[in-house]
Design a protein around this motif. Structure first.
Motif, PDB file in Angstrom:
ATOM      1  N   ALA A   1       0.645  -1.228  -0.201  1.00 34.53           N
ATOM      2  CA  ALA A   1      -0.056   0.038  -0.020  1.00 34.53           C
ATOM      3  C   ALA A   1       0.915   1.294   0.053  1.00 34.53           C
ATOM      4  O   ALA A   1       0.728   2.325  -0.569  1.00 34.53           O
ATOM      5  CB  ALA A   1      -0.862   0.067   1.292  1.00 34.53           C
ATOM      6  N   SER A   2       1.999   1.347   0.954  1.00 37.66           N
ATOM      7  CA  SER A   2       3.122   2.417   0.581  1.00 37.66           C
ATOM      8  C   SER A   2       3.552   2.653  -0.782  1.00 37.66           C
ATOM      9  O   SER A   2       3.525   3.864  -0.947  1.00 37.66           O
ATOM     10  CB  SER A   2       3.975   2.109   1.730  1.00 37.66           C
ATOM     11  N   PHE A   3       3.711   1.573  -1.314  1.00 35.46           N
ATOM     12  CA  PHE A   3       4.229   1.611  -2.876  1.00 35.46           C
ATOM     13  C   PHE A   3       3.191   2.199  -3.669  1.00 35.46           C
ATOM     14  O   PHE A   3       3.455   3.059  -4.612  1.00 35.46           O
ATOM     15  CB  PHE A   3       4.984   0.394  -3.236  1.00 35.46           C
ATOM     16  N   THR A   4       2.244   1.663  -3.682  1.00 35.27           N
ATOM     17  CA  THR A   4       1.033   2.042  -4.624  1.00 35.27           C
ATOM     18  C   THR A   4       0.592   3.532  -4.236  1.00 35.27           C
ATOM     19  O   THR A   4       0.345   4.283  -5.309  1.00 35.27           O
ATOM     20  CB  THR A   4      -0.162   1.306  -4.253  1.00 35.27           C
ATOM     21  N   ALA A   5       0.673   4.120  -2.927  1.00 34.26           N
ATOM     22  CA  ALA A   5       0.534   5.568  -2.651  1.00 34.26           C
ATOM     23  C   ALA A   5       1.727   6.296  -3.413  1.00 34.26           C
ATOM     24  O   ALA A   5       1.551   7.404  -3.865  1.00 34.26           O
ATOM     25  CB  ALA A   5       0.535   5.881  -1.428  1.00 34.26           C
ATOM     26  N   LEU A   6       2.676   5.751  -3.343  1.00 34.13           N
ATOM     27  CA  LEU A   6       4.090   6.494  -3.955  1.00 34.13           C
ATOM     28  C   LEU A   6       3.892   6.501  -5.290  1.00 34.13           C
ATOM     29  O   LEU A   6       4.044   7.428  -6.013  1.00 34.13           O
ATOM     30  CB  LEU A   6       5.380   5.796  -3.595  1.00 34.13           C
ATOM     31  N   VAL A   7       3.456   5.381  -6.028  1.00 34.35           N
ATOM     32  CA  VAL A   7       3.146   5.359  -7.529  1.00 34.35           C
ATOM     33  C   VAL A   7       2.193   6.513  -7.877  1.00 34.35           C
ATOM     34  O   VAL A   7       2.293   7.151  -8.805  1.00 34.35           O
ATOM     35  CB  VAL A   7       2.740   4.104  -8.063  1.00 34.35           C
TER      36      VAL A   7
END
Length: 164
Positions: free
Chosen positions: A55-61
């Motif tokens: 989820a953290s990476f998705t938010a970063l994307v």
């Protein structure tokens, strides 16, 4: 920017940030659209053996897309691979969204292939975006293939699919 300053200050004062602090800093950077700062916090998380979530990476994307930084979206996906964090369907969808926003047909199709290899089935909105990009890119044949693939995967087209 303030999040990175805080992180640097903690390092100077030899106070290692806690896992909760790092996750909060990453969230603050992402919400503030500070893409480069987000990657700095990710590096700090790695140094502290704190594993970011999918989820953290998705938010970063998503933040990368808003900043029109397709390179950063792919950098986030690469970081996930390095850290052995399995991308969720939402992560792949976000990277495809970044490709569509950048009008990068080839990159979008590459991410779709990777998504399908990981057994994640895209939502209709992902297919709709791809079909729309096919139209903008003059790739009508691919649009038909994507539509056929939707049917094969039993993804039900919606009204947007037929307007894309």
């Amino acid at each position: 920017r303030r999040a990175c300053e805080l992180l640097q200050q903690m390092r100077r004062e030899d106070h290692g940030p806690s896992p909760t602090m790092l996750i909060s800093l990453l969230d603050a950077c992402v919400r503030g659209g500070e893409v480069d700062a987000s990657f700095e916090v990710l590096r700090a998380m790695g140094e502290a053996n704190v594993r970011p979530s999918s989820a953290s990476f998705t938010a970063l994307v998503h933040a990368s897309t808003r900043a029109r930084r397709l390179d950063a979206a792919f950098e986030a996906l690469a970081a996930m691979r390095r850290l052995k964090v399995r991308p969720a369907g939402a992560t792949f969808s976000a990277v495809i969204g970044a490709c569509v926003a950048a009008d990068d047909f080839a990159a979008a199709m590459g991410v779709l292939q990777e998504m399908l290899k990981s057994s994640e089935v895209p939502e209709p909105s992902v297919f709709n975006s791809l079909i729309g990009l096919c139209g903008k890119s003059g790739e009508g044949e691919y649009a038909l293939r994507i539509f056929a693939y939707m049917k094969q995967l039993e993804v039900i087209p919606n009204s947007t699919t037929f307007r894309a």
